[in-house]
Design an enzyme around this catalytic site. Structure first.
Site, PDB file in Angstrom:
ATOM      1  N   SER A 108      31.341  49.450  26.002  1.00 26.44           N
ATOM      2  CA  SER A 108      32.702  49.420  26.535  1.00 26.44           C
ATOM      3  C   SER A 108      33.665  49.804  25.416  1.00 26.44           C
ATOM      4  O   SER A 108      33.427  49.498  24.250  1.00 26.44           O
ATOM      5  CB  SER A 108      33.037  48.019  27.048  1.00 26.44           C
ATOM      6  N   SER A 109      34.755  50.454  25.784  1.00 28.17           N
ATOM      7  CA  SER A 109      35.713  50.883  24.761  1.00 28.17           C
ATOM      8  C   SER A 109      36.425  49.710  24.099  1.00 28.17           C
ATOM      9  O   SER A 109      37.102  49.890  23.081  1.00 28.17           O
ATOM     10  CB  SER A 109      36.747  51.841  25.375  1.00 28.17           C
ATOM     11  N   CYS A 110      36.272  48.494  24.640  1.00 28.44           N
ATOM     12  CA  CYS A 110      36.903  47.331  24.009  1.00 28.44           C
ATOM     13  C   CYS A 110      36.217  46.949  22.696  1.00 28.44           C
ATOM     14  O   CYS A 110      36.676  46.058  21.991  1.00 28.44           O
ATOM     15  CB  CYS A 110      36.931  46.141  24.951  1.00 28.44           C
ATOM     16  N   TYR A 137      33.357  39.399  24.761  1.00 31.08           N
ATOM     17  CA  TYR A 137      32.665  40.503  25.435  1.00 31.08           C
ATOM     18  C   TYR A 137      32.472  41.662  24.467  1.00 31.08           C
ATOM     19  O   TYR A 137      31.392  42.259  24.392  1.00 31.08           O
ATOM     20  CB  TYR A 137      33.484  40.953  26.643  1.00 31.08           C
ATOM     21  N   LYS A 141      28.960  43.458  23.034  1.00 30.73           N
ATOM     22  CA  LYS A 141      28.669  44.889  23.157  1.00 30.73           C
ATOM     23  C   LYS A 141      28.416  45.524  21.786  1.00 30.73           C
ATOM     24  O   LYS A 141      27.548  46.396  21.643  1.00 30.73           O
ATOM     25  CB  LYS A 141      29.811  45.599  23.883  1.00 30.73           C
TER      26      LYS A 141
END
Length: 308
Positions: A108-110, A137, A141
């Site tokens: 995820s780009s987060c 989160y 990742k």
């Protein structure tokens, strides 16, 4: 990939997993493995390892994850970090034990720092502090990326990680308590139109900028990379274009046919000020997104379950 390759897609009932299955079927791949939660608990390491040892897939796409919007990430912090760590660790280690050579981990780009330069290049990973609302989160990742990298370096595996931008499309989560911004806006606008409301409330100031990718484009990029035999570093997957939340809300209202005003609830968090991925690495590999945002919104709205 050969069309008779055995391909295991985890999370096949979710937005990303189902898009991968659609794309693989469209590409002539017939030997696709899927397992629902009742068949395989991805939090159970023994069950996962036994399944992979028995099935021995040629390729594994890790699309299964616990996901949610700002509110869900912020309130269920322990659940988000624990479940995502367990899912990726069980699958990556289990794949290695089963002799699976090719694997793709979807992140995820987060994962990128909250205030890193824009557009975000892959090398910005771990160069600054994360956005606090979804830090657990993001850390999970990041751990998945490093896990894949470590198996490559120690055991010579070809485990690739890709970082999608914000996704939307068929099988998205439209639960207002846990959904991301785009599906939440679609449902809010739809229900406001049905009720005949004069306004629709949008969280935050409307100023943050976000990039959105239609999920079938993501699936196409993932399969493309596997077909090309890519086994290099982390790859961003996005459109390379962003809009403000205000602009997104206006497009959503037009798509749904809601002609009332937009009210911004400034008491709600904005999250990261801007998040736009640099997709130069992916473009150099020969792939670009094809679905414009307005067209994607129309397709997403047509398939939204709350319309039934």
């Amino acid at each position: 990939m050969d069309t008779d390759s055995k391909i295991f897609v985890t999370g096949h009932r979710g937005m990303v997993g189902s898009a991968l299955v659609r794309r693989l079927h469209a590409g002539g791949y017939a030997n696709i493995l899927t397992a629902g939660r009742a068949d395989l608990d991805l939090l159970d390491s023994h069950a996962v390892h036994a399944y992979l040892a028995r099935e021995k897939p040629d390729y594994l796409f890790i699309a299964a994850a616990k996901v949610g919007g700002i509110q869900a990430n912020n309130l269920q912090r322990a659940d988000f970090i624990y479940q995502n760590l367990m899912i990726e660790a069980n699958l990556i280690h289990g794949a290695h034990l089963a002799g699976v050579q090719r694997l793709m981990f979807l992140g995820s780009s987060c994962i990128y720092p909250r205030d890193c330069p824009q557009p975000i290049k892959e090398e910005y990973l771990l160069t600054g502090l994360l956005e606090q609302t979804n830090e657990p989160y993001a850390i999970a990742k990041i751990a998945g990326i490093k896990l894949a990298e470590s198996y490559n370096r120690q055991y010579g595996r070809q485990y690739v990680s890709v970082m999608p931008t914000n996704l939307y499309g068929p099988n998205d989560n439209y639960d207002l308590a846990s959904s991301h911004v785009l599906p939440a806006l679609l449902r809010k606008a739809h229900e406001a139109r049905l009720r005949g409301d004069e306004s629709c409330v949008v969280w935050g100031s409307g100023a943050p900028r976000r990039e959105f990718l239609y999920v079938d484009d993501l699936a196409d990029a993932c399969v493309y990379l596997m077909e090309q035999g890519y086994d290099g570093d982390l790859v961003n997957i996005g459109t390379g274009e962003d809009v403000t939340i205000r602009e997104l809300a206006e497009m959503v209202m037009a798509t749904v046919g809601f002609d009332g005003r937009i009210d911004f609830d400034m008491s709600k968090p904005d999250g990261t000020p801007r998040k736009l991925l640099d997709v130069g690495r992916l473009a150099a590999l020969g792939w670009r997104a094809r679905t414009p945002l307005r067209e994607g919104l129309r397709l997403a709205y047509e398939t939204a379950p709350f319309r039934n």
